[in-house]
Enzyme design. Structure first.
Site, PDB file in Angstrom:
ATOM      1  N   ASP A 197      -3.139   2.832  -8.789  1.00 55.83           N
ATOM      2  CA  ASP A 197      -2.533   4.149  -8.732  1.00 55.83           C
ATOM      3  C   ASP A 197      -3.658   5.153  -9.036  1.00 55.83           C
ATOM      4  OD1 ASP A 197      -0.514   6.189  -8.725  1.00 55.83           O
ATOM      5  OD2 ASP A 197      -0.489   6.116 -10.919  1.00 55.83           O
ATOM      6  N   LEU A 198      -3.418   6.429  -8.810  1.00 60.82           N
ATOM      7  CA  LEU A 198      -4.475   7.428  -9.009  1.00 60.82           C
ATOM      8  C   LEU A 198      -4.295   8.205 -10.308  1.00 60.82           C
ATOM      9  CD1 LEU A 198      -6.960   8.923  -7.833  1.00 60.82           C
ATOM     10  CD2 LEU A 198      -5.352  10.494  -6.740  1.00 60.82           C
ATOM     11  N   ASP A 199      -3.269   9.047 -10.356  1.00 63.33           N
ATOM     12  CA  ASP A 199      -3.052   9.928 -11.504  1.00 63.33           C
ATOM     13  C   ASP A 199      -2.731   9.126 -12.767  1.00 63.33           C
ATOM     14  OD1 ASP A 199      -3.409  12.007  -9.754  1.00 63.33           O
ATOM     15  OD2 ASP A 199      -1.276  12.378  -9.446  1.00 63.33           O
TER      16      ASP A 199
ATOM     17  N   THR B  96      -5.537  13.517 -13.621  1.00 64.24           N
ATOM     18  CA  THR B  96      -5.085  14.744 -12.949  1.00 64.24           C
ATOM     19  C   THR B  96      -3.678  15.126 -13.390  1.00 64.24           C
ATOM     20  OG1 THR B  96      -4.449  13.349 -11.088  1.00 64.24           O
ATOM     21  CG2 THR B  96      -6.532  14.529 -10.893  1.00 64.24           C
TER      22      THR B  96
ATOM     23  N   LYS C  18       6.209  11.319 -13.820  1.00 66.09           N
ATOM     24  CA  LYS C  18       5.174  10.320 -13.530  1.00 66.09           C
ATOM     25  C   LYS C  18       5.598   9.406 -12.385  1.00 66.09           C
ATOM     26  CE  LYS C  18       2.282   9.674 -17.611  1.00 66.09           C
ATOM     27  NZ  LYS C  18       1.835   8.689 -18.615  1.00 66.09           N
TER      28      LYS C  18
ATOM     29  N   SER D 144      -0.956   5.547  -4.090  1.00 65.93           N
ATOM     30  CA  SER D 144      -0.570   6.704  -4.898  1.00 65.93           C
ATOM     31  C   SER D 144       0.433   7.605  -4.178  1.00 65.93           C
ATOM     32  CB  SER D 144      -1.822   7.518  -5.233  1.00 65.93           C
ATOM     33  OG  SER D 144      -1.489   8.772  -5.799  1.00 65.93           O
ATOM     34  N   ALA D 145       1.277   8.260  -4.954  1.00 62.08           N
ATOM     35  CA  ALA D 145       2.225   9.222  -4.399  1.00 62.08           C
ATOM     36  C   ALA D 145       1.547  10.551  -4.086  1.00 62.08           C
ATOM     37  CB  ALA D 145       3.380   9.452  -5.382  1.00 62.08           C
TER      38      ALA D 145
ATOM     39  N   LYS E  43       8.059   5.487  -5.276  1.00 64.02           N
ATOM     40  CA  LYS E  43       8.221   4.430  -6.268  1.00 64.02           C
ATOM     41  C   LYS E  43       9.495   4.725  -7.078  1.00 64.02           C
ATOM     42  CE  LYS E  43       3.175   4.487  -6.690  1.00 64.02           C
ATOM     43  NZ  LYS E  43       2.047   4.915  -7.542  1.00 64.02           N
TER      44      LYS E  43
ATOM     45  N   GLU F  22      -0.977   0.441 -12.900  1.00 64.92           N
ATOM     46  CA  GLU F  22      -0.052   1.572 -12.909  1.00 64.92           C
ATOM     47  C   GLU F  22       0.136   2.139 -14.320  1.00 64.92           C
ATOM     48  OE1 GLU F  22       1.913   3.728 -11.743  1.00 64.92           O
ATOM     49  OE2 GLU F  22       1.951   3.416  -9.586  1.00 64.92           O
ATOM     50  N   ASP F  23       0.400   3.435 -14.395  1.00 64.24           N
ATOM     51  CA  ASP F  23       0.671   4.044 -15.701  1.00 64.24           C
ATOM     52  C   ASP F  23       2.105   4.540 -15.820  1.00 64.24           C
ATOM     53  OD1 ASP F  23       0.391   6.277 -13.932  1.00 64.24           O
ATOM     54  OD2 ASP F  23      -0.036   7.557 -15.660  1.00 64.24           O
TER      55      ASP F  23
END
Length: 218
Positions: A9-11, A17, A45, A114-115, A145, A169-170
């Site tokens: 995932d990104l953020d 971010t 999130k 990522s979303a 997600k 994932e966070d």
């Protein structure tokens, strides 16, 4: 050595971010006289921009036309992007680069799932784009997600079966998406929040290469 797909995932996983998303959403909420705290921000999130706005409006019990919603969505994204202008490699979260480098050196395929609709420019600004063999973001998927679409698409692009894929994932929704997709879920954050993940680490500095090797061999 075996080959596994490593999907990030990104953020909140690769870069923080989330703080910029919070500032942009807080600005919209303030204009609508809606209280929007860091605790409220946790609800967003792993959630799409459209759904995030709906959640904020629900918090303030505000009803709005689609025209107003569309305007706020554009405004939010413009404000968010303005915060990213000066983004660079210093924004990469601790320990992430070392894991990406180790995976690359061991010829393991890497993807982003990522979303975010701004994933590619963020990877470019942080100098990480070349580490990813595939990028799947909010421009590529229709289901948010915990639907596993983003991760399944990433695994397919890497030509790896879902059961041979590992997801970092966070968010709760992201962990659930990985689990639903029959992938190995690794939560990055608080164990109390991400307890559905198969493995949980506070951040990437807690992950050593021996653990990654075990995942590859497993």
């Amino acid at each position: 050595m075996n080959t596994k797909a490593f999907i990030f995932d990104l953020d909140g996983v690769i870069v923080d971010t989330a703080k910029y998303h919070y500032l942009a959403w807080q600005k919209i909420a303030a204009e609508l006289n809606i209280e929007f705290t860091h605790e409220h921000n946790e609800l967003l999130k792993g959630v799409s921009r459209v759904r995030s706005l709906d959640i904020i409006l629900e918090l303030g019990k505000v009803t709005a036309s689609q025209e107003d919603k569309d305007r706020w969505l554009v405004q939010k994204n413009e404000d968010y992007l303005s915060y990213l202008v000066d983004m660079d490699a210093s924004e990469i979260l601790p320990g992430v680069f070392e894991i990406l480098k180790f995976l690359k050196e061991n010829n393991q395929p890497i993807a982003l799932g990522s979303a975010s609709k701004n994933a590619r420019p963020i990877l470019e600004k942080t100098g990480l784009l070349s580490y990813f063999d595939a990028v799947v973001d909010g421009n590529d998927v229709t289901n948010a997600k915990p639907d596993p679409e983003v991760f399944l698409m990433a695994a397919k692009l890497l030509n790896i079966k879902p059961e041979d894929s590992i997801v970092f994932e966070d968010s709760v929704a992201g962990v659930q998406a990985a689990n639903i997709g029959n992938m190995t879920s690794i939560g990055i954050g608080e164990a109390s929040t991400l307890h559905e993940a198969k493995y949980i680490f506070t951040d990437f500095t807690a992950i050593d290469t021996a653990f990654i090797e075990k995942l590859i061999k497993g």
